[in-house]
Design a protein around this motif. Structure first.
Motif, PDB file in Angstrom:
ATOM      1  N   PHE A   7      -4.411  -8.534  -9.600  1.00  0.00           N
ATOM      2  CA  PHE A   7      -3.578  -9.615  -9.100  1.00  0.00           C
ATOM      3  C   PHE A   7      -4.421 -10.834  -8.742  1.00  0.00           C
ATOM      4  CE2 PHE A   7      -0.596 -10.956  -5.454  1.00  0.00           C
ATOM      5  CZ  PHE A   7       0.031 -11.873  -6.277  1.00  0.00           C
ATOM      6  N   TYR A   8      -5.541 -10.588  -8.108  1.00  0.00           N
ATOM      7  CA  TYR A   8      -6.536 -11.637  -7.829  1.00  0.00           C
ATOM      8  C   TYR A   8      -7.875 -10.951  -7.647  1.00  0.00           C
ATOM      9  CZ  TYR A   8      -5.578 -10.178  -3.006  1.00  0.00           C
ATOM     10  OH  TYR A   8      -5.379  -9.442  -1.878  1.00  0.00           O
ATOM     11  N   LEU A   9      -8.913 -11.698  -7.653  1.00  0.00           N
ATOM     12  CA  LEU A   9     -10.261 -11.154  -7.581  1.00  0.00           C
ATOM     13  C   LEU A   9     -10.439 -10.365  -6.287  1.00  0.00           C
ATOM     14  CD1 LEU A   9     -12.935 -11.130  -9.123  1.00  0.00           C
ATOM     15  CD2 LEU A   9     -13.657 -13.084  -7.750  1.00  0.00           C
ATOM     16  N   GLY A  10     -10.713  -9.074  -6.406  1.00  0.00           N
ATOM     17  CA  GLY A  10     -10.901  -8.227  -5.239  1.00  0.00           C
ATOM     18  C   GLY A  10      -9.696  -7.389  -4.881  1.00  0.00           C
ATOM     19  N   CYS A  11      -8.570  -7.570  -5.557  1.00  0.00           N
ATOM     20  CA  CYS A  11      -7.349  -6.817  -5.249  1.00  0.00           C
ATOM     21  C   CYS A  11      -7.344  -5.502  -6.031  1.00  0.00           C
ATOM     22  CB  CYS A  11      -6.116  -7.636  -5.599  1.00  0.00           C
ATOM     23  SG  CYS A  11      -4.563  -6.773  -5.298  1.00  0.00           S
ATOM     24  N   THR A  12      -7.147  -4.395  -5.325  1.00  0.00           N
ATOM     25  CA  THR A  12      -7.102  -3.085  -5.992  1.00  0.00           C
ATOM     26  C   THR A  12      -5.715  -2.467  -5.969  1.00  0.00           C
ATOM     27  OG1 THR A  12      -7.725  -2.031  -3.905  1.00  0.00           O
ATOM     28  CG2 THR A  12      -9.503  -2.553  -5.440  1.00  0.00           C
ATOM     29  N   LYS A  13      -4.844  -2.936  -5.071  1.00  0.00           N
ATOM     30  CA  LYS A  13      -3.534  -2.308  -4.920  1.00  0.00           C
ATOM     31  C   LYS A  13      -2.546  -2.779  -5.980  1.00  0.00           C
ATOM     32  CE  LYS A  13      -0.063  -1.142  -1.454  1.00  0.00           C
ATOM     33  NZ  LYS A  13       0.361  -1.280  -0.048  1.00  0.00           N
ATOM     34  N   TYR A  14      -2.661  -4.037  -6.397  1.00  0.00           N
ATOM     35  CA  TYR A  14      -1.700  -4.601  -7.340  1.00  0.00           C
ATOM     36  C   TYR A  14      -2.414  -5.206  -8.546  1.00  0.00           C
ATOM     37  CZ  TYR A  14       2.005  -4.180  -3.844  1.00  0.00           C
ATOM     38  OH  TYR A  14       2.917  -3.704  -2.952  1.00  0.00           O
ATOM     39  N   THR A  15      -1.767  -5.085  -9.695  1.00  0.00           N
ATOM     40  CA  THR A  15      -2.201  -5.805 -10.886  1.00  0.00           C
ATOM     41  C   THR A  15      -1.181  -6.906 -11.170  1.00  0.00           C
ATOM     42  OG1 THR A  15      -0.949  -4.393 -12.387  1.00  0.00           O
ATOM     43  CG2 THR A  15      -3.201  -3.700 -11.840  1.00  0.00           C
ATOM     44  N   ARG A  16      -1.432  -7.678 -12.204  1.00  0.00           N
ATOM     45  CA  ARG A  16      -0.494  -8.746 -12.558  1.00  0.00           C
ATOM     46  C   ARG A  16       0.888  -8.170 -12.893  1.00  0.00           C
ATOM     47  NH1 ARG A  16      -0.051 -12.288 -18.012  1.00  0.00           N
ATOM     48  NH2 ARG A  16       1.058 -14.065 -17.149  1.00  0.00           N
ATOM     49  N   ILE A  17       0.911  -7.058 -13.656  1.00  0.00           N
ATOM     50  CA  ILE A  17       2.184  -6.464 -14.068  1.00  0.00           C
ATOM     51  C   ILE A  17       2.904  -5.838 -12.886  1.00  0.00           C
ATOM     52  CG2 ILE A  17       3.264  -4.741 -15.554  1.00  0.00           C
ATOM     53  CD1 ILE A  17       2.190  -7.078 -17.074  1.00  0.00           C
ATOM     54  N   SER A  18       2.196  -5.083 -12.055  1.00  0.00           N
ATOM     55  CA  SER A  18       2.851  -4.417 -10.926  1.00  0.00           C
ATOM     56  C   SER A  18       3.412  -5.440  -9.943  1.00  0.00           C
ATOM     57  CB  SER A  18       1.873  -3.477 -10.224  1.00  0.00           C
ATOM     58  OG  SER A  18       0.822  -4.195  -9.602  1.00  0.00           O
ATOM     59  N   THR A  19       2.703  -6.532  -9.717  1.00  0.00           N
ATOM     60  CA  THR A  19       3.199  -7.590  -8.830  1.00  0.00           C
ATOM     61  C   THR A  19       4.475  -8.203  -9.390  1.00  0.00           C
ATOM     62  OG1 THR A  19       0.932  -8.107  -8.170  1.00  0.00           O
ATOM     63  CG2 THR A  19       2.608  -9.766  -7.696  1.00  0.00           C
ATOM     64  N   THR A  20       4.464  -8.430 -10.694  1.00  0.00           N
ATOM     65  CA  THR A  20       5.639  -9.010 -11.349  1.00  0.00           C
ATOM     66  C   THR A  20       6.850  -8.102 -11.196  1.00  0.00           C
ATOM     67  OG1 THR A  20       4.232 -10.143 -12.965  1.00  0.00           O
ATOM     68  CG2 THR A  20       6.549  -9.837 -13.543  1.00  0.00           C
ATOM     69  N   VAL A  21       6.654  -6.799 -11.402  1.00  0.00           N
ATOM     70  CA  VAL A  21       7.758  -5.841 -11.301  1.00  0.00           C
ATOM     71  C   VAL A  21       8.302  -5.787  -9.875  1.00  0.00           C
ATOM     72  CG1 VAL A  21       8.362  -3.399 -11.462  1.00  0.00           C
ATOM     73  CG2 VAL A  21       6.976  -4.454 -13.250  1.00  0.00           C
ATOM     74  N   VAL A  22       7.419  -5.760  -8.880  1.00  0.00           N
ATOM     75  CA  VAL A  22       7.839  -5.678  -7.475  1.00  0.00           C
ATOM     76  C   VAL A  22       8.641  -6.911  -7.075  1.00  0.00           C
ATOM     77  CG1 VAL A  22       7.000  -5.707  -5.096  1.00  0.00           C
ATOM     78  CG2 VAL A  22       5.994  -4.129  -6.745  1.00  0.00           C
ATOM     79  N   LEU A  23       8.155  -8.093  -7.431  1.00  0.00           N
ATOM     80  CA  LEU A  23       8.845  -9.327  -7.052  1.00  0.00           C
ATOM     81  C   LEU A  23      10.186  -9.462  -7.762  1.00  0.00           C
ATOM     82  CD1 LEU A  23       5.877 -11.882  -6.936  1.00  0.00           C
ATOM     83  CD2 LEU A  23       7.159 -10.926  -5.012  1.00  0.00           C
ATOM     84  N   TYR A  24      10.218  -9.076  -9.036  1.00  0.00           N
ATOM     85  CA  TYR A  24      11.481  -9.216  -9.770  1.00  0.00           C
ATOM     86  C   TYR A  24      12.506  -8.189  -9.277  1.00  0.00           C
ATOM     87  CZ  TYR A  24      14.355 -10.833 -13.615  1.00  0.00           C
ATOM     88  OH  TYR A  24      15.367 -11.412 -14.344  1.00  0.00           O
ATOM     89  N   LYS A  25      12.043  -7.033  -8.845  1.00  0.00           N
ATOM     90  CA  LYS A  25      12.954  -6.050  -8.254  1.00  0.00           C
ATOM     91  C   LYS A  25      13.550  -6.597  -6.957  1.00  0.00           C
ATOM     92  CE  LYS A  25      13.182  -1.375  -6.358  1.00  0.00           C
ATOM     93  NZ  LYS A  25      12.424  -0.161  -5.981  1.00  0.00           N
ATOM     94  N   LEU A  26      12.730  -7.297  -6.164  1.00  0.00           N
ATOM     95  CA  LEU A  26      13.216  -7.937  -4.930  1.00  0.00           C
ATOM     96  C   LEU A  26      14.293  -8.965  -5.246  1.00  0.00           C
ATOM     97  CD1 LEU A  26      12.726  -8.407  -1.807  1.00  0.00           C
ATOM     98  CD2 LEU A  26      11.227 -10.274  -2.517  1.00  0.00           C
ATOM     99  N   LYS A  27      14.068  -9.762  -6.291  1.00  0.00           N
ATOM    100  CA  LYS A  27      15.051 -10.773  -6.698  1.00  0.00           C
ATOM    101  C   LYS A  27      16.374 -10.127  -7.096  1.00  0.00           C
ATOM    102  CE  LYS A  27      15.786 -14.368 -10.207  1.00  0.00           C
ATOM    103  NZ  LYS A  27      17.181 -13.979 -10.447  1.00  0.00           N
ATOM    104  N   ALA A  28      16.296  -9.042  -7.885  1.00  0.00           N
ATOM    105  CA  ALA A  28      17.517  -8.390  -8.356  1.00  0.00           C
ATOM    106  C   ALA A  28      18.256  -7.677  -7.221  1.00  0.00           C
ATOM    107  CB  ALA A  28      17.175  -7.386  -9.467  1.00  0.00           C
ATOM    108  N   THR A  29      17.515  -7.082  -6.280  1.00  0.00           N
ATOM    109  CA  THR A  29      18.125  -6.320  -5.187  1.00  0.00           C
ATOM    110  C   THR A  29      18.930  -7.218  -4.255  1.00  0.00           C
ATOM    111  OG1 THR A  29      16.331  -4.699  -5.268  1.00  0.00           O
ATOM    112  CG2 THR A  29      17.682  -4.750  -3.269  1.00  0.00           C
TER     113      THR A  29
END
Length: 386
Positions: A105-127
């Protein structure tokens, strides 16, 4: 060092100012990008190209355990050990996404990648039903909070384009024309419905020949998708209508003319037939004013009577549904702007005495004379001619 640690023998993450470690390019293309665009100044530790980082948090091998990574693998590859795309026409897209899944997701981030961040945020939008504009603002705020060089998509459209590539396809299942069953599993080879005996296949209207392979029930139209190079069944739902008052009457079935033309007043509509204008006039509007309004006691200004009646009771939703049960299955909305335009047009046409638009005409004046009100507007009779 870059070639030795690229992993892919043909492509490598491009660290130029434009690509910013988001896209894979061939070595010669990357070399040209670096010459023309220059290196991304924020990319000081070459963690994507083999250089060791003090932050062990960038262990990209852990990304394979993420749900988004597995989702990508399932969508585009036959198995986890295969690198051949299922659809050759989309090979480049799949290859880029396959490698792009591992981008943090950004330099040093291990919990999220670009794809996982996208999925989480878009799920929030749909919910929570966030609008596209609201979601774009949220992305801007998050983008401003994150360190420079993050991989967050910059708009809702960018996220939709990214997720569109993960289309898993679908399977067409025929249904009984009477919705008794689905022709699948044990019923897949049946030609008729076991409950109502309706044919699964379409029958030619003239020759009565059964067209096997063409379902009898087909809701929608076949549309070609140029991206996936396939066709799909496009369906549409009409949820409500927006129209002016006359069209409301035509579509809803409620009369917009006559003695009960007001959908609010209903049977309490104040309607008076104008003999000369040959139409109904509705003059009970003072009932909707405040109870202490001075217009209630004005007689000459209106129909020659004082108003003492309260405003009619507004129907509840249940009462409305009972009155239209089994007759109206579609919600009808009034286009207020259109109605206001028509009213304003009539008022201005009367004030300016526009021919064909003015309501101040001889028949209107004769109706006032017939009703015995507004004597100042009565027509003058000269030699038996008004």
């Amino acid at each position: 060092m870059v070639q030795a640690n690229a992993g892919n023998p043909e492509k490598v993450i491009c660290p130029c100012k434009c690509c910013k470690n988001l896209f894979y390019q061939h070595f010669d293309v990357m070399y040209g990008h670096l010459i023309i665009n220059g290196m991304d100044p924020t990319y000081t530790t070459w963690v994507f190209h083999g250089e060791k980082s003090n932050t062990a948090s960038l262990a990209l091998q852990d990304v394979e355990n993420l749900e988004t990574y597995r989702m990508y693998r399932d969508a585009f590859f036959q198995d986890h050990n295969s690198v051949e795309p299922k659809n050759e026409d989309r090979e480049n897209d799949y290859s880029n996404l396959y490698e792009g899944v591992e981008i943090p997701f950004y330099l040093g981030c291990t919990k999220y990648t670009r794809i996982s961040t996208t999925v989480v945020l878009y799920k929030l939008k749909a919910t929570y039903g966030i609008s596209d504009n609201g979601f774009n603002e949220l992305l801007d705020i998050i983008q401003d909070m994150l360190p420079h060089g993050n991989t967050l998509p910059n708009s809702c459209n960018a996220i939709k384009r990214l997720l569109k590539t993960f289309d898993l396809g679908y399977e067409k299942i025929h249904a009984c024309v009477n919705d008794c069953c689905l022709f699948r599993n044990d019923l897949e080879n049946f030609d008729t419905c076991p409950k109502c005996a309706s044919l699964q296949w379409k029958v030619h209207e003239r020759t009565k020949k059964i067209k096997k392979g063409i379902p009898a029930k087909n809701i929608g139209v076949e549309v070609y998708d140029g991206f996936t190079k396939s066709t799909f069944n496009l369906k549409a739902v009409l949820m409500w209508k927006i129209n002016d008052l006359p069209a409301y009457g035509n579509l809803s079935g409620y009369p917009m003319k006559g003695e009960v033309a007001c959908p609010v007043c209903g049977l309490s509509t104040c309607a008076k037939w104008l003999t000369y204008s040959r139409k109904f006039s509705y003059m009970g509007y003072r009932r909707f004013l405040a109870y202490n309004h001075p217009y209630w006691l004005k007689e000459a200004w209106f129909d020659g009577n004082k108003e003492h009646r309260p405003s009619p009771k507004i129907l509840t939703g249940r009462e409305v549904m009972c009155s239209i049960k089994n007759t109206l299955l579609l919600r009808h909305n009034l286009d207020l702007m259109h109605i206001e335009k028509n009213v304003c047009e009539s008022i201005l046409g009367t004030i300016l005495h526009v021919k064909g638009k003015s309501k101040d005409e001889l028949n209107s004046c004769k109706d006032l004379l017939n009703m015995g009100i507004r004597k100042d507007l009565h027509p003058e009779l000269k030699e038996n001619i008004y």
